[in-house]
Design a protein around this motif. Structure first.
Motif, PDB file in Angstrom:
ATOM      1  N   ILE A   1      19.347  28.781  30.609  1.00 50.69           N
ATOM      2  CA  ILE A   1      20.134  27.753  31.299  1.00 50.69           C
ATOM      3  C   ILE A   1      20.355  28.198  32.744  1.00 50.69           C
ATOM      4  N   ASP A   2      20.244  27.258  33.680  1.00 55.41           N
ATOM      5  CA  ASP A   2      20.390  27.567  35.110  1.00 55.41           C
ATOM      6  C   ASP A   2      21.800  28.107  35.395  1.00 55.41           C
ATOM      7  N   LYS A   3      21.855  29.299  36.022  1.00 57.78           N
ATOM      8  CA  LYS A   3      23.149  29.946  36.263  1.00 57.78           C
ATOM      9  C   LYS A   3      23.909  29.365  37.455  1.00 57.78           C
ATOM     10  N   LYS A   4      23.211  28.551  38.252  1.00 57.63           N
ATOM     11  CA  LYS A   4      23.879  28.094  39.469  1.00 57.63           C
ATOM     12  C   LYS A   4      25.062  27.166  39.174  1.00 57.63           C
ATOM     13  N   ASN A   5      25.123  26.648  37.955  1.00 56.60           N
ATOM     14  CA  ASN A   5      26.226  25.765  37.591  1.00 56.60           C
ATOM     15  C   ASN A   5      27.405  26.490  36.921  1.00 56.60           C
ATOM     16  N   ILE A   6      27.297  27.812  36.850  1.00 50.80           N
ATOM     17  CA  ILE A   6      28.425  28.567  36.285  1.00 50.80           C
ATOM     18  C   ILE A   6      29.640  28.378  37.183  1.00 50.80           C
ATOM     19  N   SER A   7      30.756  28.066  36.589  1.00 50.24           N
ATOM     20  CA  SER A   7      31.975  27.768  37.355  1.00 50.24           C
ATOM     21  C   SER A   7      32.494  29.005  38.082  1.00 50.24           C
ATOM     22  N   SER A   8      33.037  28.794  39.274  1.00 47.11           N
ATOM     23  CA  SER A   8      33.627  29.904  40.037  1.00 47.11           C
ATOM     24  C   SER A   8      34.814  30.517  39.303  1.00 47.11           C
ATOM     25  N   ILE A   9      35.512  29.713  38.488  1.00 48.53           N
ATOM     26  CA  ILE A   9      36.705  30.221  37.800  1.00 48.53           C
ATOM     27  C   ILE A   9      36.352  31.327  36.817  1.00 48.53           C
ATOM     28  N   ILE A  10      35.126  31.284  36.263  1.00 53.96           N
ATOM     29  CA  ILE A  10      34.697  32.323  35.325  1.00 53.96           C
ATOM     30  C   ILE A  10      34.616  33.669  36.044  1.00 53.96           C
ATOM     31  N   TYR A  11      33.973  33.665  37.228  1.00 51.03           N
ATOM     32  CA  TYR A  11      33.862  34.911  37.987  1.00 51.03           C
ATOM     33  C   TYR A  11      35.243  35.416  38.452  1.00 51.03           C
ATOM     34  N   ILE A  12      36.091  34.478  38.850  1.00 52.41           N
ATOM     35  CA  ILE A  12      37.430  34.875  39.340  1.00 52.41           C
ATOM     36  C   ILE A  12      38.250  35.499  38.216  1.00 52.41           C
ATOM     37  N   TYR A  13      38.186  34.872  37.019  1.00 55.75           N
ATOM     38  CA  TYR A  13      38.937  35.428  35.897  1.00 55.75           C
ATOM     39  C   TYR A  13      38.349  36.749  35.429  1.00 55.75           C
ATOM     40  N   LEU A  14      37.018  36.868  35.449  1.00 55.82           N
ATOM     41  CA  LEU A  14      36.419  38.167  35.111  1.00 55.82           C
ATOM     42  C   LEU A  14      36.898  39.248  36.069  1.00 55.82           C
ATOM     43  N   ALA A  15      36.997  38.895  37.344  1.00 54.79           N
ATOM     44  CA  ALA A  15      37.529  39.848  38.333  1.00 54.79           C
ATOM     45  C   ALA A  15      38.949  40.260  37.975  1.00 54.79           C
ATOM     46  N   ARG A  16      39.764  39.278  37.570  1.00 54.28           N
ATOM     47  CA  ARG A  16      41.152  39.584  37.220  1.00 54.28           C
ATOM     48  C   ARG A  16      41.230  40.498  35.997  1.00 54.28           C
ATOM     49  N   PHE A  17      40.400  40.211  34.967  1.00 57.05           N
ATOM     50  CA  PHE A  17      40.459  40.991  33.732  1.00 57.05           C
ATOM     51  C   PHE A  17      39.990  42.423  33.968  1.00 57.05           C
ATOM     52  N   PHE A  18      38.863  42.600  34.726  1.00 55.90           N
ATOM     53  CA  PHE A  18      38.404  43.966  35.019  1.00 55.90           C
ATOM     54  C   PHE A  18      39.417  44.705  35.883  1.00 55.90           C
ATOM     55  N   GLY A  19      40.095  43.984  36.773  1.00 55.97           N
ATOM     56  CA  GLY A  19      41.135  44.611  37.590  1.00 55.97           C
ATOM     57  C   GLY A  19      42.282  45.119  36.736  1.00 55.97           C
ATOM     58  N   GLU A  20      42.655  44.348  35.703  1.00 57.71           N
ATOM     59  CA  GLU A  20      43.730  44.783  34.807  1.00 57.71           C
ATOM     60  C   GLU A  20      43.330  46.039  34.041  1.00 57.71           C
ATOM     61  N   LEU A  21      42.032  46.208  33.801  1.00 54.05           N
ATOM     62  CA  LEU A  21      41.536  47.412  33.119  1.00 54.05           C
ATOM     63  C   LEU A  21      41.220  48.538  34.093  1.00 54.05           C
ATOM     64  N   ASP A  22      41.565  48.328  35.398  1.00 51.78           N
ATOM     65  CA  ASP A  22      41.326  49.321  36.459  1.00 51.78           C
ATOM     66  C   ASP A  22      39.843  49.612  36.698  1.00 51.78           C
ATOM     67  N   GLU A  23      38.987  48.678  36.310  1.00 50.97           N
ATOM     68  CA  GLU A  23      37.574  48.768  36.660  1.00 50.97           C
ATOM     69  C   GLU A  23      37.371  47.950  37.936  1.00 50.97           C
ATOM     70  N   VAL A  24      37.894  48.496  39.042  1.00 54.76           N
ATOM     71  CA  VAL A  24      38.042  47.735  40.277  1.00 54.76           C
ATOM     72  C   VAL A  24      36.697  47.379  40.894  1.00 54.76           C
ATOM     73  N   ASP A  25      35.728  48.282  40.833  1.00 53.01           N
ATOM     74  CA  ASP A  25      34.423  48.004  41.448  1.00 53.01           C
ATOM     75  C   ASP A  25      33.758  46.789  40.810  1.00 53.01           C
ATOM     76  N   LYS A  26      33.776  46.729  39.473  1.00 53.20           N
ATOM     77  CA  LYS A  26      33.222  45.569  38.774  1.00 53.20           C
ATOM     78  C   LYS A  26      34.003  44.305  39.141  1.00 53.20           C
ATOM     79  N   ALA A  27      35.312  44.464  39.206  1.00 50.22           N
ATOM     80  CA  ALA A  27      36.166  43.318  39.494  1.00 50.22           C
ATOM     81  C   ALA A  27      35.841  42.730  40.861  1.00 50.22           C
ATOM     82  N   ILE A  28      35.609  43.583  41.856  1.00 53.12           N
ATOM     83  CA  ILE A  28      35.304  43.107  43.213  1.00 53.12           C
ATOM     84  C   ILE A  28      33.987  42.343  43.243  1.00 53.12           C
ATOM     85  N   ILE A  29      33.001  42.822  42.486  1.00 55.71           N
ATOM     86  CA  ILE A  29      31.701  42.128  42.419  1.00 55.71           C
ATOM     87  C   ILE A  29      31.889  40.690  41.922  1.00 55.71           C
ATOM     88  N   TYR A  30      32.668  40.530  40.828  1.00 55.15           N
ATOM     89  CA  TYR A  30      32.877  39.190  40.271  1.00 55.15           C
ATOM     90  C   TYR A  30      33.740  38.340  41.197  1.00 55.15           C
TER      91      TYR A  30
END
Length: 955
Positions: free
Chosen positions: A176-205
């Motif tokens: 499935i074409d990834k260009k339609n993935i919602s921005s909210i998914i990446y933003i929430y992934l950033a928030r969740f990785f940040g809560e786990l202190d995996e900051v580098d991954k969080a910044i990428i998302y």
């Protein structure tokens, strides 16, 4: 009511809700949808409108922080009823999936996570059969996000991440074409990785989410991405980047009504200010965030911000606001609990209502109404009971929190009091090193010094006394804080006492060309009971303050009157006056005026604060009236009682008069048979300046050994010639004075050696500790050379007398005859070995001292009476006292008297030398003074002069 009327009433209700729950944009959308529903008959169109209304409420719930789960459920359920049985129709199926998602969101908002996950999973299951990628993203992403947010609410961030990973895996597996993935998914992934202190991954998302938001022109999510990046960079302490991302977010949010995002923006700003140490900026931003969070409803984030503000105000010592925010936080938690329960109950009611509507077709209308009434009554009862229970529970919690905060505030006050006490103690050592050498110069070189030099030395000495008084004031404030300062009541001749206090200022008035008048007509002949020393401190501070702020050619007046049980004293001046806004604050501790001219005058802000607290201790009141340029008037009112006196009692307090002659210490010039350098003193002191000063005082008369701490002192004792006296400081590194003293007194070899403790710790409990460990004498800093020489001489003399009794060392007797072992009658010795090995003798002497002290005021008490208490013959008791103390019983009794007097003088128990002398059984005050000075090197009158006049900066 007809159909049109029902619809109109319903729309009016909705309109009212919109005004209180939604933003302007949301209100417009809802109104448009409700108007279009009237002209729409197709099920798919009606279902689409109902879903759009529900989605609008969902957006409002997220961005505005409002809880409107009942509205979401109501319209979603309408859409579901229209589409659930017609899923074969592609357009209806889409609306069906949307309705499922919306119902799940309504349960999520109501706090029913189990039901929410059930509907989200139903959506995910249904989407597996979708072929078109665009439809996949439309429905599956929404359901996945909802499930992830539920796990986030439960702090299960790993499971939340797994929800999105399964979505991304499904995308990859089905090409499935990834260009339609919602921005909210990446933003929430950033928030969740940040809560786990995996900051580098969080910044990428977060960066991915920002890019997609910009591409899709979604400003709300763009702002959300910037806020996530700012939060992550804050964790990495990259504060410039934090500021940049916040600035970008604010550009989007500044004119919006997105309360939740704005509150998050100000919360991050608060954390950024905290990182830079800008505490008041932190408070300002946090308060804005707190206000925004509370605009629509109470939230969990508001609890976090409230606690942050409470801690911040505690940090700046504004405990009133700290406690206020703590109480607000507790109330918010209470409201959250109640809201969650109410939402659940309302949702339950709506579900039951829909069930009853379906049953309505099969059952009669009356039964349905009965069921609804019973159900509503149950809900009302449940909510009421729950509310009462929560109220009681929260009250208990709040009471515990308030009690805990009060304990923390008390602990903070005690810590602050200890800090000032320690600072004051540290000042006593340099005060000793200033006053001691000046006394040496004045005492030994007065005749050879020039008049100018003598005058300057006297000035320095006077200012050392002023500084010592300031230190004493700080200690008094510390005692007041710790509730350890007590009143010492005594009878005084009021007019004589106030004449003496105010008389000290006459020369100062003449020097500064100030008209100083004293009016004591209103108290003539009055004899009262009060605390003289505290009254003197109060008046000294008020007059000092008046003289400090009164220029030449102006006037100062003091008037004292007595009205029944109240003593009134007014101190009025025609000086500079106090600015109106400063008047309520001048009694605050450490207050400095905000008037531009005042800071130039300096001031500690202690004097008037001490006055206020001493007046309160005496159950009195002090007020002030002032006008800039016209002067100030302080009015003191203190309750006093009439003294009961007899004809023989005198209150002239002549012994406290400064004209009393202080005798010279003749014994400080060693007698001929007392050879210089004959005896050895071990000095234990870590302060180099204090070492030098003590050495300069004792070096001409004694051999000196220096140690810098207790451990080194014990080594010196082992490796040097016999030591005749130890002079030790208390506060030292490695081993302090108390530990050294304990080691000496527990040693069979050393515990007979007399010890003098030098200490800045003047509190009674420290003195008691030293005395308990067996100290022979102590000197409180600052001390002068006479005190040190007198106490050194006396202790060495007694030590030699004790050794003479044992036959170990035989100095010259008073008649100049050498003492030898043959001079000692063996039959008089009651012990065979070293008498110090017999601990019973020491306990006996302690018992004797207690008996003598208890009978100080008994003029008929004799040695024969003492023997009856200890069950020994008079000759045996005399021998034991002499061998243990080096003193005859008469001298030993005198020592007990003088030690008791010293305690009374140091604790300021009485206001005159005469009162102290009489209290220890000596009616001849002059003789008492001479004995005291010969023993301790300090005339008892000096204890009262030390608390005398000095002008302090009072701010």
């Amino acid at each position: 009511m007809n159909t049109y009327g029902q619809k109109k009433a319903y729309q009016d209700t909705v309109s009212f809700q919109l005004k209180t729950e939604l933003s302007k944009n949301h209100q417009i959308d809802i109104k448009n949808y409700l108007q279009s529903i009237d002209t729409t008959s197709a099920p798919v169109d009606r279902a689409r409108i109902y879903n759009e209304i529900a989605i609008t409420y969902i957006k409002a719930s997220y961005y505005l922080g409002t809880s409107i789960s009942d509205s979401i459920y109501h319209y979603s359920n309408k859409a579901l009823l229209l589409t659930e049985k017609k899923k074969s129709d592609r357009d209806l199926f889409k609306q069906y999936l949307i309705a499922l998602n919306n119902i799940a969101w309504s349960y999520k908002e109501a706090g029913n996570h189990i039901k929410a996950l059930e509907f989200f999973n139903r959506t995910l299951k249904e989407t597996k059969q979708i072929k078109r990628p665009i439809d996949f993203y439309t429905y599956r992403q929404n359901a996945t996000t909802g499930a992830a947010l539920i796990y986030e609410a439960q702090s299960n961030f790993k499971l939340a991440i797994e929800q999105y990973r399964s979505l991304l895996t499904y995308v990859d597996e089905n090409n499935i074409d990834k260009k339609n993935i919602s921005s909210i998914i990446y933003i929430y992934l950033a928030r969740f990785f940040g809560e786990l202190d995996e900051v580098d991954k969080a910044i990428i998302y977060a960066n991915k989410g920002l890019k997609v938001s910009i591409t899709n022109k979604m400003p709300e999510r763009e702002a959300l991405a910037y806020l996530e990046l700012a939060s992550l960079k804050l964790k990495q302490k990259e504060y410039q980047k934090v500021a940049f991302f916040l600035s970008e977010a604010y550009t989007i949010l500044k004119d919006s009504e997105l309360v939740i995002l704005l509150s998050k923006y100000y919360l991050i700003k608060a954390y950024l200010a905290d990182a830079s140490g800008a505490i008041y900026q932190k408070i300002d931003y946090a308060e804005k965030a707190f206000e925004l969070e509370g605009k629509k409803s109470v939230t969990r984030r508001q609890v976090v911000i409230g606690q942050l503000l409470s801690d911040a105000y505690k940090e700046v010592k504004d405990y009133k606001k700290a406690l206020a925010y703590q109480e607000k936080t507790v109330n918010i938690e209470k409201a959250l609990t109640n809201n969650e329960e109410v939402r659940k109950s309302m949702l339950l009611a709506l579900e039951k209502k829909d069930v009853s509507l379906k049953l309505e077709q099969a059952k009669n209308q009356m039964k349905s109404r009965i069921i609804i009434i019973i159900l509503l009554l149950f809900i009302i009862g449940f909510i009421t009971a729950l509310s009462i229970y929560n109220d009681r529970k929260k009250k208990v919690i709040l009471t515990k929190i308030i009690k805990q905060k009060n304990e923390e505030l008390n602990e903070l006050n005690q810590t602050k009091s200890r800090l000032f006490t320690n600072i004051s103690h540290e000042l006593r050592t340099p005060l000793t090193l200033i006053s001691g050498p000046i006394d040496q110069l004045l005492n030994s070189n007065r005749e050879t010094l020039e008049i100018t030099a003598t005058s300057k030395l006297e000035m320095i000495k006077e200012n050392v006394t002023s500084l010592k008084n300031l230190v004493n004031d700080i200690l008094d404030l510390s005692k007041l804080d710790a509730s350890k300062l007590e009143l010492t009541q005594q009878s005084i001749h009021l007019e004589n006492t106030l004449t003496k206090i105010t008389g000290k200022f006459i020369s100062l008035a003449e020097k500064n060309d100030i008209n100083f008048t004293i009016n004591l007509e209103g108290i003539k002949g009055h004899i009262i009971v009060t605390d003289t020393l505290k009254l003197e401190k109060i008046i000294n501070n008020l007059l000092s303050n008046a003289f400090k702020h009164t220029p030449s050619k102006e006037s100062i007046h003091i008037v004292a009157t007595r009205e029944n049980s109240l003593l009134n004293i007014i101190v009025r001046d025609t000086g500079l006056g106090i600015p109106e806004k400063d008047v309520p604050k001048i009694f605050d501790r450490y207050f400095q005026s905000s008037d531009p001219t005042k800071p130039l005058e300096g001031g500690s802000g202690i004097g008037l604060s001490l006055v206020k607290e001493l007046v309160a201790l005496m159950k009195g009141e002090i007020t002030v009236e002032s006008q800039v340029g016209k002067g100030s008037s302080f009015t003191l009112t203190i309750p006093v009682t009439e003294a009961i006196v007899n004809d023989t009692e005198s209150f002239d307090e002549e012994e406290n008069d400064s004209s009393l002659e202080i005798i010279s210490l003749e014994h400080l010039t060693l007698p001929k048979n007392y050879a210089p350098k004959e005896f050895t003193i071990l000095i234990v002191e870590d302060h180099a300046g204090m070492q030098k000063f003590i050495t300069s005082v004792l070096d001409k008369k004694y051999n000196l050994i220096i140690a810098t701490n207790g451990e080194e002192a014990l080594e010196r004792l082992k490796n040097t010639t016999p030591v005749d006296l130890i002079i030790s400081d208390v506060m030292m590194p490695i081993m302090d004075g108390f530990t050294l003293l304990e080691n000496i007194k527990q040693s069979d070899d050393y515990y007979d050696i007399p010890v003098i403790m030098l200490t800045a710790l003047v509190e009674t409990d420290h003195k008691l500790k030293a005395l308990t460990l067996g100290v022979d004498d102590y000197l409180s800093k600052p001390f002068d050379t006479k005190e040190l020489l007198a106490r050194t001489y006396n202790l060495i003399s007694r030590y030699q007398q004790r050794k003479q009794e044992k036959g170990e060392r035989y100095p010259m007797t008073d008649q100049g005859i050498a003492t030898t072992p043959e001079n000692i009658n063996p039959s008089e010795s009651l012990i065979e070995n070293d008498y110090l090995q017999n601990k019973g003798d020491i306990k006996l002497i302690e018992q004797v001292a207690q008996i003598i002290e208890a009978n100080l005021e008994n003029p008929t008490f004799k040695l024969s009476d003492l023997t009856k208490h200890v069950y020994l013959e008079e000759r045996q008791l005399r021998t034991k006292i002499k061998m243990t103390t080096g003193l005859t019983p008469k001298k030993f009794q005198q020592e007990i008297i003088l030690l008791k007097a010293r305690k009374l003088l140091e604790n300021e128990t009485y206001g005159s030398v005469k009162a102290v002398a009489i209290s220890v059984g000596m009616t001849h005050v002059t003789r008492f003074s001479r004995l005291y000075e010969a023993r301790f090197g300090k005339h008892p009158n000096r204890y009262f002069k030390d608390v005398g006049f000095s002008i302090k900066k009072t701010g």
